[in-house]
Enzyme design. Structure first.
Site, PDB file in Angstrom:
ATOM      1  N   TYR A  12      29.288  84.032  26.329  1.00  0.00           N
ATOM      2  CA  TYR A  12      28.699  84.399  27.499  1.00  0.00           C
ATOM      3  C   TYR A  12      28.588  86.258  27.635  1.00  0.00           C
ATOM      4  O   TYR A  12      30.154  86.320  27.837  1.00  0.00           O
ATOM      5  CB  TYR A  12      29.520  83.835  29.017  1.00  0.00           C
ATOM      6  CG  TYR A  12      28.444  83.445  29.939  1.00  0.00           C
ATOM      7  CD1 TYR A  12      27.324  82.962  29.786  1.00  0.00           C
ATOM      8  CD2 TYR A  12      28.532  84.793  30.866  1.00  0.00           C
ATOM      9  CE1 TYR A  12      26.315  82.822  31.102  1.00  0.00           C
ATOM     10  CE2 TYR A  12      27.663  84.820  32.093  1.00  0.00           C
ATOM     11  CZ  TYR A  12      26.825  83.978  32.511  1.00  0.00           C
ATOM     12  OH  TYR A  12      25.329  84.342  33.081  1.00  0.00           O
ATOM     13  N   GLN A  59      23.945  77.085  34.673  1.00  0.00           N
ATOM     14  CA  GLN A  59      22.736  76.228  32.706  1.00  0.00           C
ATOM     15  C   GLN A  59      22.998  76.805  31.702  1.00  0.00           C
ATOM     16  O   GLN A  59      23.657  76.264  30.679  1.00  0.00           O
ATOM     17  CB  GLN A  59      21.588  76.853  33.540  1.00  0.00           C
ATOM     18  CG  GLN A  59      21.542  77.745  33.103  1.00  0.00           C
ATOM     19  CD  GLN A  59      21.426  78.647  34.756  1.00  0.00           C
ATOM     20  OE1 GLN A  59      22.299  78.154  35.192  1.00  0.00           O
ATOM     21  NE2 GLN A  59      20.312  79.634  34.729  1.00  0.00           N
ATOM     22  N   ASN A 112      30.732  85.422  36.855  1.00  0.00           N
ATOM     23  CA  ASN A 112      31.047  84.909  37.924  1.00  0.00           C
ATOM     24  C   ASN A 112      31.572  83.764  38.619  1.00  0.00           C
ATOM     25  O   ASN A 112      32.155  82.977  37.495  1.00  0.00           O
ATOM     26  CB  ASN A 112      29.426  85.262  38.710  1.00  0.00           C
ATOM     27  CG  ASN A 112      28.585  84.000  38.734  1.00  0.00           C
ATOM     28  OD1 ASN A 112      28.942  82.950  38.575  1.00  0.00           O
ATOM     29  ND2 ASN A 112      27.250  84.413  38.774  1.00  0.00           N
ATOM     30  N   SER A 172      37.902  90.300  39.047  1.00  0.00           N
ATOM     31  CA  SER A 172      38.153  91.422  38.157  1.00  0.00           C
ATOM     32  C   SER A 172      39.658  92.391  38.753  1.00  0.00           C
ATOM     33  O   SER A 172      39.929  92.573  40.453  1.00  0.00           O
ATOM     34  CB  SER A 172      37.245  92.285  37.934  1.00  0.00           C
ATOM     35  OG  SER A 172      38.057  93.507  37.021  1.00  0.00           O
ATOM     36  N   GLU A 175      45.594  91.885  35.495  1.00  0.00           N
ATOM     37  CA  GLU A 175      44.837  91.671  34.449  1.00  0.00           C
ATOM     38  C   GLU A 175      44.647  93.049  33.811  1.00  0.00           C
ATOM     39  O   GLU A 175      45.089  93.140  32.814  1.00  0.00           O
ATOM     40  CB  GLU A 175      43.006  92.345  35.385  1.00  0.00           C
ATOM     41  CG  GLU A 175      42.295  91.672  33.812  1.00  0.00           C
ATOM     42  CD  GLU A 175      41.068  91.705  34.531  1.00  0.00           C
ATOM     43  OE1 GLU A 175      39.614  91.488  33.550  1.00  0.00           O
ATOM     44  OE2 GLU A 175      40.299  91.816  35.743  1.00  0.00           O
ATOM     45  N   ASP A 182      38.486  98.790  28.337  1.00  0.00           N
ATOM     46  CA  ASP A 182      36.995  98.403  28.400  1.00  0.00           C
ATOM     47  C   ASP A 182      35.697  98.828  27.735  1.00  0.00           C
ATOM     48  O   ASP A 182      34.743  97.929  27.579  1.00  0.00           O
ATOM     49  CB  ASP A 182      36.598  98.586  30.438  1.00  0.00           C
ATOM     50  CG  ASP A 182      36.388  97.543  31.000  1.00  0.00           C
ATOM     51  OD1 ASP A 182      37.136  96.483  30.913  1.00  0.00           O
ATOM     52  OD2 ASP A 182      36.675  98.050  32.334  1.00  0.00           O
ATOM     53  N   GLU A 224      63.022  54.975  18.692  1.00  0.00           N
ATOM     54  CA  GLU A 224      61.970  55.012  20.094  1.00  0.00           C
ATOM     55  C   GLU A 224      61.220  53.836  19.436  1.00  0.00           C
ATOM     56  O   GLU A 224      60.286  53.490  19.995  1.00  0.00           O
ATOM     57  CB  GLU A 224      60.882  57.034  18.754  1.00  0.00           C
ATOM     58  CG  GLU A 224      62.069  57.764  19.148  1.00  0.00           C
ATOM     59  CD  GLU A 224      60.793  58.797  18.967  1.00  0.00           C
ATOM     60  OE1 GLU A 224      59.555  58.000  19.164  1.00  0.00           O
ATOM     61  OE2 GLU A 224      61.188  60.138  18.725  1.00  0.00           O
TER      62      GLU A 224
END
Length: 488
Positions: free
Chosen positions: A183, A245, A268, A294, A383, A417, A471
């Protein structure tokens, strides 16, 4: 234009002889209402001309009790219960109606028109996008560095099988996850760097099906920089959709979008909620990690340049209003000077308003020693952790919880980044205590292998049979004893 005071509209700010649409009373009431609105408008204008200072709430660590410490370590709350109520119908719609639902939801949420037959495309068959030479060069450097760092993460298979006892051999092999979904956000900020961070290790790992989902532009096309990265890394499918979606399409599969086994990437709160929902559903899909807004924690000593510290704080604050930035100040640090630089830079940033909202729930902690700074950082588990101190390398052995660490005066978080080579898809919200960032192993499975000889089973079998008996699992016992009986 300046925002209007509550209860005013633009017509009410005109001549008092002209009533606003909402004004239905006597003429004097209309005139009085207009005068009141003009007065409130002037107050808004004055407030806008002299904005309030954005200051970091500052706490002295020695004065903070355990209750307050827990509050400082907590992140801005995200109400996933309410969000899941919005996301669940979207996920179900895509599961049931597939591509048609994707087209309609992309129009509704992304404001983009995409034809049904064009919702998933093969980037390998598309024309190479035309990019400025400096843009292309920047992404090429990033690609090479990310590839070099992740290629180095290949762990060679054991050269020798481990013989745990005579005739009992054990080994482990790595295999790629066959189908993965990536994504790449494209809402308030388009992030082609994320396209590289996810697609490069997927290619190195050997994933056969790589679906990249990203919100299209209004005309249904893909952002050129994202397409360039997808083509360079060998992505097999481009899904022109974003949000919950897109996650649902990759998890369940549609007529044109392959179902994937694991979904990666930031997004998000709706994307995050969809990932959380689907990993616990009949979709049988894994996700890279839990994620939240973040964040960055910057440790600064007396020698840290206030301008650099302020810029580092804002580099994460500009991601979104729910981001959080934390300054840990060692003795001698001028926190006021850093705040002044934050205020100055906020006025220069295109996303200054977004960053300013993040600053509102961010803070500084003043500590008296290196040990206190390390203790607080490890408990916060950021992070991103920037260690802007003298001899930063000496801190590394004691730093136990962070998504990614940036050591020294000349290592801004921005390099990670984009192009240093490390991955920027990292655990947030304190999950760095138990999760790693995305790496080559994220795209692979480790499979254990064992092989026994007749003598090996003779030696090990009686012990296994006895444990199975303890067992109460008699079929386990018989799987061993029947073989041993057949040897005689």
């Amino acid at each position: 234009p300046l925002p209007l005071p509550l209860g005013c509209d633009r017509r009410s700010l005109r001549s008092p002889s002209r009533p606003s649409i909402a004004a239905k009373g006597k003429r004097g009431e209309m005139q009085g209402g207009a005068r009141a609105c003009r007065m409130r408008s002037r107050k808004v204008a004055m407030a806008a001309a002299t904005p309030a200072k954005r200051r970091l709430r500052t706490h002295k660590w020695k004065d903070v009790d355990e209750k307050r410490t827990s509050e400082l370590l907590a992140r801005p709350r995200v109400d996933f219960g309410a969000i899941l109520g919005t996301v669940a119908p979207i996920v179900e719609d895509v599961r049931v109606r597939g591509d048609q639902a994707l087209v309609e939801l992309t129009d509704k949420f992304d404001k983009a028109k995409v034809a049904l037959e064009d919702i998933v495309v093969d980037p390998r068959t598309m024309a190479t996008p035309q990019l400025p030479d400096d843009v292309r060069a920047a992404f090429d450097v990033a690609f090479d560095n990310i590839a070099a760092f992740h290629e180095a993460q290949r762990t060679p298979e054991p050269t020798a099988v481990v013989e745990t006892m005579p005739g009992v051999r054990c080994s482990r092999v790595s295999r790629p996850i066959e189908a993965v979904g990536l994504y790449v956000p494209g809402g308030t900020a388009v992030l082609p760097s994320t396209a590289l961070m996810l697609s490069v290790p997927a290619a190195i790992a050997g994933c056969k099906v790589v679906v990249m989902a990203t919100p299209p532009r209004p005309d249904g096309s893909i952002t050129p920089e994202v397409l360039y990265c997808a083509q360079k890394a060998g992505v097999t499918h481009l899904l022109k959709a974003g949000g919950a979606q897109a996650v649902a399409a990759m998890a369940h599969g549609t007529a044109t979008c392959p179902k994937v086994d694991k979904i990666f990437g930031p997004g998000n709160q709706y994307v995050t909620a969809a990932k959380m929902l689907l990993q616990n559903s009949e979709a049988m899909v894994a996700i890279d990690m839990p994620a939240g807004p973040s964040e960055v924690l910057v440790v600064a000593d007396e020698g840290a340049d206030p301008v650099h510290v302020a810029a580092d704080l804002l580099s994460q604050a500009e991601h979104g209003p729910d981001s959080q930035v934390v300054l840990v100040a060692l003795p001698g640090v001028d926190v006021d000077a850093i705040e002044k630089e934050v205020e100055k830079l906020l006025g220069e940033l295109p996303r200054g308003e977004v960053a300013a909202k993040a600053i509102e729930h961010s803070y500084a902690v003043q500590v008296d020693s290196v040990d206190e700074a390390i203790n607080f950082s490890n408990r916060y588990a950021p992070e991103h952790l920037i260690v802007n101190v003298e001899d930063a390398e000496s801190w590394l052995p004691q730093l136990t919880n962070a998504g990614s660490i940036f050591l020294g005066r000349w290592t801004p978080e921005s390099v990670g980044d984009y192009a240093s080579g490390t991955n920027h898809v990292l655990p947030t919200y304190g999950y760095a205590r138990m999760y790693s960032g995305v790496n080559l192993d994220s795209f692979q499975k480790k499979i254990t292998v064992q092989s026994l000889t007749r003598d090996g089973l003779r030696a090990l079998g009686p012990h296994v049979a006895k444990m199975a008996e303890v067992e109460g699992l008699d079929a386990h016992r018989k799987a061993v004893t029947l073989r041993m009986e057949s040897m005689s």
